[in-house]
Design a protein around this motif. Structure first.
Motif, PDB file in Angstrom:
ATOM      1  N   PHE A 208       0.833  -1.205   0.000  1.00 46.69           N
ATOM      2  CA  PHE A 208       0.000   0.000   0.000  1.00 46.69           C
ATOM      3  C   PHE A 208       0.863   1.249   0.000  1.00 46.69           C
ATOM      4  O   PHE A 208       0.584   2.212  -0.734  1.00 46.69           O
ATOM      5  CB  PHE A 208      -0.920   0.007   1.223  1.00 46.69           C
ATOM      6  N   TYR A 209       1.930   1.233   0.794  1.00 48.23           N
ATOM      7  CA  TYR A 209       2.798   2.407   0.894  1.00 48.23           C
ATOM      8  C   TYR A 209       3.450   2.729  -0.445  1.00 48.23           C
ATOM      9  O   TYR A 209       3.422   3.874  -0.911  1.00 48.23           O
ATOM     10  CB  TYR A 209       3.871   2.175   1.956  1.00 48.23           C
ATOM     11  N   ASP A 210       4.057   1.720  -1.083  1.00 48.00           N
ATOM     12  CA  ASP A 210       4.719   1.959  -2.367  1.00 48.00           C
ATOM     13  C   ASP A 210       3.712   2.319  -3.451  1.00 48.00           C
ATOM     14  O   ASP A 210       3.985   3.163  -4.317  1.00 48.00           O
ATOM     15  CB  ASP A 210       5.510   0.713  -2.790  1.00 48.00           C
ATOM     16  N   ALA A 211       2.544   1.694  -3.407  1.00 45.52           N
ATOM     17  CA  ALA A 211       1.522   1.955  -4.429  1.00 45.52           C
ATOM     18  C   ALA A 211       1.025   3.392  -4.362  1.00 45.52           C
ATOM     19  O   ALA A 211       0.891   4.062  -5.392  1.00 45.52           O
ATOM     20  CB  ALA A 211       0.359   0.984  -4.264  1.00 45.52           C
ATOM     21  N   ILE A 212       0.766   3.889  -3.153  1.00 42.56           N
ATOM     22  CA  ILE A 212       0.252   5.252  -3.041  1.00 42.56           C
ATOM     23  C   ILE A 212       1.335   6.271  -3.403  1.00 42.56           C
ATOM     24  O   ILE A 212       1.050   7.282  -4.061  1.00 42.56           O
ATOM     25  CB  ILE A 212      -0.324   5.526  -1.627  1.00 42.56           C
ATOM     26  N   ASN A 213       2.575   5.991  -3.032  1.00 44.39           N
ATOM     27  CA  ASN A 213       3.657   6.911  -3.394  1.00 44.39           C
ATOM     28  C   ASN A 213       3.848   6.985  -4.904  1.00 44.39           C
ATOM     29  O   ASN A 213       3.953   8.081  -5.476  1.00 44.39           O
ATOM     30  CB  ASN A 213       4.967   6.463  -2.739  1.00 44.39           C
ATOM     31  N   HIS A 214       3.888   5.838  -5.559  1.00 40.04           N
ATOM     32  CA  HIS A 214       4.108   5.838  -6.998  1.00 40.04           C
ATOM     33  C   HIS A 214       2.898   6.369  -7.759  1.00 40.04           C
ATOM     34  O   HIS A 214       3.048   6.951  -8.841  1.00 40.04           O
ATOM     35  CB  HIS A 214       4.476   4.435  -7.479  1.00 40.04           C
ATOM     36  N   SER A 215       1.713   6.193  -7.211  1.00 39.03           N
ATOM     37  CA  SER A 215       0.520   6.762  -7.847  1.00 39.03           C
ATOM     38  C   SER A 215       0.552   8.287  -7.771  1.00 39.03           C
ATOM     39  O   SER A 215       0.214   8.974  -8.739  1.00 39.03           O
ATOM     40  CB  SER A 215      -0.751   6.232  -7.180  1.00 39.03           C
ATOM     41  N   LEU A 216       0.953   8.816  -6.624  1.00 37.62           N
ATOM     42  CA  LEU A 216       1.050  10.261  -6.464  1.00 37.62           C
ATOM     43  C   LEU A 216       2.031  10.859  -7.465  1.00 37.62           C
ATOM     44  O   LEU A 216       1.759  11.886  -8.098  1.00 37.62           O
ATOM     45  CB  LEU A 216       1.492  10.612  -5.044  1.00 37.62           C
ATOM     46  N   THR A 217       3.174  10.211  -7.633  1.00 37.47           N
ATOM     47  CA  THR A 217       4.216  10.790  -8.476  1.00 37.47           C
ATOM     48  C   THR A 217       4.029  10.461  -9.961  1.00 37.47           C
ATOM     49  O   THR A 217       4.563  11.153 -10.811  1.00 37.47           O
ATOM     50  CB  THR A 217       5.613  10.335  -8.014  1.00 37.47           C
ATOM     51  N   THR A 218       3.254   9.415 -10.252  1.00 36.91           N
ATOM     52  CA  THR A 218       2.943   9.123 -11.654  1.00 36.91           C
ATOM     53  C   THR A 218       1.970  10.158 -12.204  1.00 36.91           C
ATOM     54  O   THR A 218       2.197  10.748 -13.267  1.00 36.91           O
ATOM     55  CB  THR A 218       2.324   7.725 -11.814  1.00 36.91           C
ATOM     56  N   MET A 219       0.862  10.382 -11.498  1.00 37.27           N
ATOM     57  CA  MET A 219      -0.146  11.314 -11.984  1.00 37.27           C
ATOM     58  C   MET A 219       0.376  12.749 -12.012  1.00 37.27           C
ATOM     59  O   MET A 219      -0.130  13.583 -12.750  1.00 37.27           O
ATOM     60  CB  MET A 219      -1.410  11.228 -11.133  1.00 37.27           C
ATOM     61  N   ALA A 220       1.376  13.027 -11.217  1.00 35.63           N
ATOM     62  CA  ALA A 220       2.001  14.353 -11.240  1.00 35.63           C
ATOM     63  C   ALA A 220       3.058  14.450 -12.329  1.00 35.63           C
ATOM     64  O   ALA A 220       3.633  15.522 -12.540  1.00 35.63           O
ATOM     65  CB  ALA A 220       2.637  14.647  -9.886  1.00 35.63           C
TER      66      ALA A 220
END
Length: 484
Positions: free
Chosen positions: A207-219
């Motif tokens: 969950f931690y890695d998924a939310i971090n990478h989702s935040l930085t992908t969409m940005a």
């Protein structure tokens, strides 16, 4: 025209309050991973208290009208103040004890550049890393656009801010009211972020890695929680999911909105989107054949690595699954040229943007026709409609100034002692808000070795690129400050 300094200060305070709240939202990760909470807690409180204080002292203002000049000044001051205060978690925690490095990392986050000075990312506290990712998510769509949605509640119109901050030539309004536009943009932005997070978790990410990478992908930011970036995850599923969302993040959000509404004809009829899609697929296939013939890793793997790197560079995300500088030299040249492309206007991507290149090439070819037929009126057309000559002149001026700044930046940073390839890559990637460059700032390296002067110069270039040049450069024009 006089500046409304009281309103500008009040608005900057509001931005800092929101910035402080976002810092405090990182605390659950520090608590869960049994890490010290004082750095994020203290940083959030300092930022929020300072912001609320200056907002309170300047809240009573007779004039609630926000002029265009005020909007430009608020955007630049907002980005700078958020970057200064956003450095506090790094400084207080000691993860980046030097202010120059901390500011560089922070403004790299807010401008969604993704250039980093951290040599061991995985050793940094989880709460601090989440803040690092969050800075990119905040900067991706622009905290200015977020606040524009609540400006009408305060009796302040927000069109000037939206024009000053929104990427691209001009926002294509989905509804007449700017408040509704901002809300819809953030709804799409948030929805895509959550969707990617769920899909990455299905692929085995925590969950931690998924939310971090989702935040930085969409940005389209590219900050990762792993030293090896996305190459850490040897998973075709994860990489294809990230490719998809990088591509969506690089698409004009208005076009994405039409896609969600099922208006696919309107999506494909958009000339910029067609060019963007065609460039990505055509280049990926061509590069994949060369990588396959040179490395013999299997065509699917060669295609995936090629597609990933092309999408990552074109969308200015900057994630890495392979070192493209280790491929054939002419492929390195192609990736360098891609740093000047950029994705769609109205997306979170940086760079010059596909629409500007489209108009530039069309105008160049039509100029030859105009030479043959000097009396004919031959307008540049986009999506079947004639483009105003003022927009064409704006595009020409933007590209010329962009290249002039690039050349000046390379000249200046060469004085810091870096080699020519590094100078080219560092300036191109900073101005284009990409992340990895060439030479010693390539995909498998970072910016830690760059001198302090070089980091401040690159930080300035990041801000210039994120705010589309003119927003920042206007402040250096003496006529901007004249009262009339």
């Amino acid at each position: 025209m006089r500046f409304n300094y009281k309103l500008i200060t009040s608005f900057t305070g509001m931005l800092l309050v929101i910035n402080g709240v976002f810092m405090l939202l990182c605390l659950p990760f520090s608590i869960y991973y049994d890490e010290p909470i004082y750095s994020l807690g203290l940083s959030g409180l300092i930022t929020a208290v300072f912001g609320s204080t200056i907002w309170y002292l300047t809240r009573n203002n007779e004039s609630r009208e926000l002029k265009k000049k005020d909007g430009y000044l608020i955007v630049v001051l907002g980005w700078l103040s958020m970057s200064v205060f956003g450095s506090l978690p790094y400084l207080i925690s000691g993860s980046i004890p030097d202010f120059t490095n901390a500011f560089f990392e922070t403004i790299s986050g807010y401008t969604t550049t993704g250039a980093s000075i951290l040599t061991d990312i995985e050793a940094v506290d989880k709460g601090i890393l989440f803040w690092r990712s969050l800075t990119q998510w905040i900067g991706g769509m622009g905290i200015i656009v977020l606040v524009v949605a609540i400006l009408p509640i305060l009796g302040i119109g927000g069109m000037q801010l939206f024009i000053a901050e929104a990427p691209g030539i001009s926002p294509d309004k989905m509804k007449p009211r700017i408040k509704d536009v901002a809300k819809r943009l953030w709804f799409i932005y948030l929805g895509l972020t959550l969707s990617e997070m769920v899909l990455l978790m299905f692929g085995g990410m925590s969950f931690y890695d998924a939310i971090n990478h989702s935040l930085t992908t969409m940005a389209t930011g590219g900050f990762s929680t792993k030293n090896a970036s996305i190459a850490y995850y040897d998973s075709a599923y994860i990489q294809y999911v990230i490719i998809l969302f990088m591509f969506l993040a690089g698409t004009n959000f208005t076009i994405t909105y039409y896609g969600f509404k099922g208006k696919f004809t309107k999506v494909w009829s958009n000339e910029e989107f067609r060019n963007y899609f065609t460039i990505v697929i055509a280049l990926s296939v061509c590069i994949a054949f060369f990588v396959f013939s040179d490395q013999w890793e299997g065509f699917e793997k060669s295609f995936r690595d090629s597609l990933f790197q092309v999408v990552s560079i074109v969308t200015t995300t900057g994630y890495v699954t392979a070192d493209y500088t280790a491929w054939a030299p002419f492929l390195t040249v192609i990736f360098f040229l891609l740093m000047f492309l950029g994705a769609s206007a109205g997306s979170t991507a940086g760079g010059i943007k596909v629409i500007r290149h489209t108009l530039l090439f069309k105008n160049s070819f039509l100029e030859m026709k105009r030479q043959l037929h000097p009396s004919a009126v031959i307008p540049v057309r986009l999506n079947g409609k004639a483009v105003n000559r003022d927009i064409t002149y704006n595009v020409l001026a933007f590209v010329m100034i962009y290249l002039l700044i690039f050349g000046s930046g390379v000249f200046l940073i060469s004085f810091t002692g870096v080699d020519f390839n590094t100078a080219l890559g560092a300036v191109a990637t900073s101005l284009g808000n990409i992340g990895p460059g060439l030479g010693s700032v390539g995909p498998v390296y970072n910016f830690a070795h760059i001198s302090d002067f070089g980091k401040w110069l690159l930080s300035f270039l990041m801000l210039l690129g994120r705010l589309e040049l003119f927003t920042v450069l206007m402040l250096f024009n003496p006529s901007f400050w004249k009262k009339y």
